[in-house]
Design a protein around this motif. Structure first.
Motif, PDB file in Angstrom:
ATOM      1  N   MET A   1      -9.087   3.809  -1.185  1.00  0.00           N
ATOM      2  CA  MET A   1      -8.894   2.471  -0.642  1.00  0.00           C
ATOM      3  C   MET A   1      -8.198   1.605  -1.697  1.00  0.00           C
ATOM      4  O   MET A   1      -8.508   1.683  -2.872  1.00  0.00           O
ATOM      5  CB  MET A   1     -10.250   1.874  -0.269  1.00  0.00           C
ATOM      6  N   ASN A   2      -7.255   0.799  -1.269  1.00  0.00           N
ATOM      7  CA  ASN A   2      -6.502  -0.048  -2.185  1.00  0.00           C
ATOM      8  C   ASN A   2      -7.312  -1.270  -2.582  1.00  0.00           C
ATOM      9  O   ASN A   2      -8.023  -1.857  -1.776  1.00  0.00           O
ATOM     10  CB  ASN A   2      -5.193  -0.496  -1.532  1.00  0.00           C
ATOM     11  N   ALA A   3      -7.152  -1.679  -3.839  1.00  0.00           N
ATOM     12  CA  ALA A   3      -7.877  -2.846  -4.342  1.00  0.00           C
ATOM     13  C   ALA A   3      -7.235  -4.119  -3.816  1.00  0.00           C
ATOM     14  O   ALA A   3      -6.025  -4.183  -3.640  1.00  0.00           O
ATOM     15  CB  ALA A   3      -7.844  -2.833  -5.865  1.00  0.00           C
ATOM     16  N   PRO A   4      -8.038  -5.173  -3.539  1.00  0.00           N
ATOM     17  CA  PRO A   4      -7.447  -6.434  -3.098  1.00  0.00           C
ATOM     18  C   PRO A   4      -6.581  -7.030  -4.201  1.00  0.00           C
ATOM     19  O   PRO A   4      -6.747  -6.712  -5.378  1.00  0.00           O
ATOM     20  CB  PRO A   4      -8.647  -7.326  -2.792  1.00  0.00           C
ATOM     21  N   LEU A   5      -5.645  -7.863  -3.795  1.00  0.00           N
ATOM     22  CA  LEU A   5      -4.680  -8.424  -4.740  1.00  0.00           C
ATOM     23  C   LEU A   5      -5.346  -9.468  -5.621  1.00  0.00           C
ATOM     24  O   LEU A   5      -5.469 -10.625  -5.267  1.00  0.00           O
ATOM     25  CB  LEU A   5      -3.500  -9.030  -3.980  1.00  0.00           C
ATOM     26  N   LYS A   6      -5.825  -9.032  -6.771  1.00  0.00           N
ATOM     27  CA  LYS A   6      -6.379  -9.913  -7.802  1.00  0.00           C
ATOM     28  C   LYS A   6      -5.746  -9.484  -9.098  1.00  0.00           C
ATOM     29  O   LYS A   6      -6.171  -8.527  -9.721  1.00  0.00           O
ATOM     30  CB  LYS A   6      -7.899  -9.786  -7.881  1.00  0.00           C
ATOM     31  N   LEU A   7      -4.675 -10.175  -9.446  1.00  0.00           N
ATOM     32  CA  LEU A   7      -3.923  -9.811 -10.631  1.00  0.00           C
ATOM     33  C   LEU A   7      -3.763 -11.011 -11.539  1.00  0.00           C
ATOM     34  O   LEU A   7      -3.806 -12.163 -11.098  1.00  0.00           O
ATOM     35  CB  LEU A   7      -2.529  -9.304 -10.236  1.00  0.00           C
ATOM     36  N   ARG A   8      -3.506 -10.710 -12.788  1.00  0.00           N
ATOM     37  CA  ARG A   8      -3.210 -11.739 -13.772  1.00  0.00           C
ATOM     38  C   ARG A   8      -1.997 -12.544 -13.295  1.00  0.00           C
ATOM     39  O   ARG A   8      -1.060 -11.968 -12.732  1.00  0.00           O
ATOM     40  CB  ARG A   8      -2.899 -11.028 -15.081  1.00  0.00           C
ATOM     41  N   ASN A   9      -2.020 -13.844 -13.482  1.00  0.00           N
ATOM     42  CA  ASN A   9      -0.945 -14.772 -13.132  1.00  0.00           C
ATOM     43  C   ASN A   9      -0.871 -15.139 -11.653  1.00  0.00           C
ATOM     44  O   ASN A   9      -0.104 -16.009 -11.286  1.00  0.00           O
ATOM     45  CB  ASN A   9       0.447 -14.243 -13.521  1.00  0.00           C
ATOM     46  N   ILE A  10      -1.597 -14.438 -10.805  1.00  0.00           N
ATOM     47  CA  ILE A  10      -1.496 -14.668  -9.365  1.00  0.00           C
ATOM     48  C   ILE A  10      -2.670 -15.533  -8.929  1.00  0.00           C
ATOM     49  O   ILE A  10      -3.803 -15.072  -8.853  1.00  0.00           O
ATOM     50  CB  ILE A  10      -1.490 -13.338  -8.574  1.00  0.00           C
ATOM     51  N   GLY A  11      -2.367 -16.805  -8.666  1.00  0.00           N
ATOM     52  CA  GLY A  11      -3.394 -17.742  -8.236  1.00  0.00           C
ATOM     53  C   GLY A  11      -3.620 -17.663  -6.738  1.00  0.00           C
ATOM     54  O   GLY A  11      -2.985 -16.866  -6.036  1.00  0.00           O
ATOM     55  N   PRO A  12      -4.510 -18.502  -6.223  1.00  0.00           N
ATOM     56  CA  PRO A  12      -4.847 -18.442  -4.795  1.00  0.00           C
ATOM     57  C   PRO A  12      -3.655 -18.708  -3.872  1.00  0.00           C
ATOM     58  O   PRO A  12      -3.503 -18.049  -2.851  1.00  0.00           O
ATOM     59  CB  PRO A  12      -5.914 -19.524  -4.618  1.00  0.00           C
ATOM     60  N   LEU A  23       2.010  -8.126   1.438  1.00  0.00           N
ATOM     61  CA  LEU A  23       1.687  -7.554   0.124  1.00  0.00           C
ATOM     62  C   LEU A  23       0.238  -7.894  -0.183  1.00  0.00           C
ATOM     63  O   LEU A  23      -0.067  -8.952  -0.707  1.00  0.00           O
ATOM     64  CB  LEU A  23       2.650  -8.105  -0.943  1.00  0.00           C
ATOM     65  N   ARG A  24      -0.643  -6.969   0.177  1.00  0.00           N
ATOM     66  CA  ARG A  24      -2.071  -7.255   0.100  1.00  0.00           C
ATOM     67  C   ARG A  24      -2.778  -6.585  -1.067  1.00  0.00           C
ATOM     68  O   ARG A  24      -3.903  -6.926  -1.383  1.00  0.00           O
ATOM     69  CB  ARG A  24      -2.743  -6.831   1.407  1.00  0.00           C
ATOM     70  N   THR A  25      -2.131  -5.630  -1.694  1.00  0.00           N
ATOM     71  CA  THR A  25      -2.784  -4.892  -2.777  1.00  0.00           C
ATOM     72  C   THR A  25      -1.847  -4.785  -3.986  1.00  0.00           C
ATOM     73  O   THR A  25      -0.642  -5.034  -3.872  1.00  0.00           O
ATOM     74  CB  THR A  25      -3.148  -3.464  -2.330  1.00  0.00           C
ATOM     75  N   GLN A  26      -2.423  -4.368  -5.091  1.00  0.00           N
ATOM     76  CA  GLN A  26      -1.624  -4.143  -6.289  1.00  0.00           C
ATOM     77  C   GLN A  26      -0.588  -3.046  -6.021  1.00  0.00           C
ATOM     78  O   GLN A  26       0.560  -3.143  -6.466  1.00  0.00           O
ATOM     79  CB  GLN A  26      -2.517  -3.761  -7.466  1.00  0.00           C
ATOM     80  N   GLU A  27      -0.989  -2.027  -5.284  1.00  0.00           N
ATOM     81  CA  GLU A  27      -0.074  -0.938  -4.959  1.00  0.00           C
ATOM     82  C   GLU A  27       1.111  -1.454  -4.134  1.00  0.00           C
ATOM     83  O   GLU A  27       2.246  -1.019  -4.338  1.00  0.00           O
ATOM     84  CB  GLU A  27      -0.807   0.180  -4.206  1.00  0.00           C
ATOM     85  N   ASP A  28       0.849  -2.380  -3.201  1.00  0.00           N
ATOM     86  CA  ASP A  28       1.931  -2.978  -2.410  1.00  0.00           C
ATOM     87  C   ASP A  28       2.912  -3.708  -3.316  1.00  0.00           C
ATOM     88  O   ASP A  28       4.126  -3.596  -3.157  1.00  0.00           O
ATOM     89  CB  ASP A  28       1.385  -3.969  -1.381  1.00  0.00           C
ATOM     90  N   LEU A  29       2.363  -4.457  -4.266  1.00  0.00           N
ATOM     91  CA  LEU A  29       3.204  -5.231  -5.180  1.00  0.00           C
ATOM     92  C   LEU A  29       4.005  -4.306  -6.098  1.00  0.00           C
ATOM     93  O   LEU A  29       5.191  -4.533  -6.331  1.00  0.00           O
ATOM     94  CB  LEU A  29       2.354  -6.202  -6.007  1.00  0.00           C
ATOM     95  N   VAL A  30       3.382  -3.244  -6.581  1.00  0.00           N
ATOM     96  CA  VAL A  30       4.081  -2.281  -7.429  1.00  0.00           C
ATOM     97  C   VAL A  30       5.233  -1.648  -6.645  1.00  0.00           C
ATOM     98  O   VAL A  30       6.354  -1.517  -7.154  1.00  0.00           O
ATOM     99  CB  VAL A  30       3.113  -1.202  -7.973  1.00  0.00           C
ATOM    100  N   ALA A  31       4.978  -1.274  -5.398  1.00  0.00           N
ATOM    101  CA  ALA A  31       6.007  -0.634  -4.576  1.00  0.00           C
ATOM    102  C   ALA A  31       7.171  -1.595  -4.294  1.00  0.00           C
ATOM    103  O   ALA A  31       8.326  -1.191  -4.281  1.00  0.00           O
ATOM    104  CB  ALA A  31       5.402  -0.138  -3.265  1.00  0.00           C
ATOM    105  N   ALA A  32       6.866  -2.873  -4.085  1.00  0.00           N
ATOM    106  CA  ALA A  32       7.908  -3.854  -3.769  1.00  0.00           C
ATOM    107  C   ALA A  32       8.684  -4.267  -5.013  1.00  0.00           C
ATOM    108  O   ALA A  32       9.899  -4.432  -4.972  1.00  0.00           O
ATOM    109  CB  ALA A  32       7.285  -5.080  -3.107  1.00  0.00           C
ATOM    110  N   GLY A  33       7.978  -4.458  -6.104  1.00  0.00           N
ATOM    111  CA  GLY A  33       8.612  -4.978  -7.315  1.00  0.00           C
ATOM    112  C   GLY A  33       8.672  -6.496  -7.261  1.00  0.00           C
ATOM    113  O   GLY A  33       8.521  -7.101  -6.194  1.00  0.00           O
ATOM    114  N   PRO A  34       8.895  -7.137  -8.403  1.00  0.00           N
ATOM    115  CA  PRO A  34       8.830  -8.600  -8.441  1.00  0.00           C
ATOM    116  C   PRO A  34       9.925  -9.294  -7.643  1.00  0.00           C
ATOM    117  O   PRO A  34       9.664 -10.300  -6.981  1.00  0.00           O
ATOM    118  CB  PRO A  34       8.941  -8.924  -9.929  1.00  0.00           C
ATOM    119  N   VAL A  35      11.132  -8.760  -7.654  1.00  0.00           N
ATOM    120  CA  VAL A  35      12.243  -9.424  -6.951  1.00  0.00           C
ATOM    121  C   VAL A  35      12.056  -9.338  -5.446  1.00  0.00           C
ATOM    122  O   VAL A  35      12.186 -10.338  -4.731  1.00  0.00           O
ATOM    123  CB  VAL A  35      13.605  -8.841  -7.394  1.00  0.00           C
ATOM    124  N   ASP A  36      11.739  -8.143  -4.935  1.00  0.00           N
ATOM    125  CA  ASP A  36      11.539  -7.997  -3.495  1.00  0.00           C
ATOM    126  C   ASP A  36      10.349  -8.833  -3.025  1.00  0.00           C
ATOM    127  O   ASP A  36      10.416  -9.465  -1.971  1.00  0.00           O
ATOM    128  CB  ASP A  36      11.347  -6.533  -3.118  1.00  0.00           C
TER     129      ASP A  36
END
Length: 125
Positions: A1-12, A23-36
């Motif tokens: 199961m993917n972890a909820p999106l709680k990352l450094r620098n990412i506020g509410p 983009l609900r999880t860290q894995e989603d964000l990694v797959a998309a990348g910062p620009v996308d």
């Protein structure tokens, strides 16, 4: 199961925007990348600042967004500008053009008439 999106620098607010664009999880964000991820938020109608772009990069690098090197920031901004240039204009309205301001000067003052003055200069019966 993917972890909820709680990352450094990412506020509410940023987390809510990311969830709303899928983009609900860290894995989603990694797959998309910062620009996308940034472009998805922008295309959704939100108004993210470049700080969010840097925050996304920092989240993926596990560092504070202010620690992103200037060269990397320039790369990210260039990638966003390239992605923005490829977007179609908004539907129903033309693409925005540069705003210009024209100042007009009237060299001859308009005649001023009093309340009971006759602008035609003649008599009325």
């Amino acid at each position: 199961m993917n972890a909820p999106l709680k990352l450094r620098n990412i506020g509410p607010k940023s987390a809510a925007w990311l969830r709303q664009v899928g983009l609900r999880t860290q894995e989603d964000l990694v797959a998309a990348g910062p620009v996308d991820a940034f472009m998805r938020v922008r295309r959704a109608g939100f108004k993210p600042s470049l700080n969010m772009l840097y925050a996304l990069e920092g989240a993926l690098q596990d560092c504070h967004w202010q620690e992103i090197p200037e060269a990397r920031r320039a790369e990210l901004v260039a990638a966003v500008e390239a992605a923005t240039a490829g977007l179609p204009p908004p539907r129903g309205r033309p693409a925005a053009a540069p705003v210009t301001t024209t100042h007009h000067q009237d060299e001859s003052p308009a005649p001023s008439f009093g309340f009971l003055d006759d602008p035609g200069g003649g008599e009325h019966d």
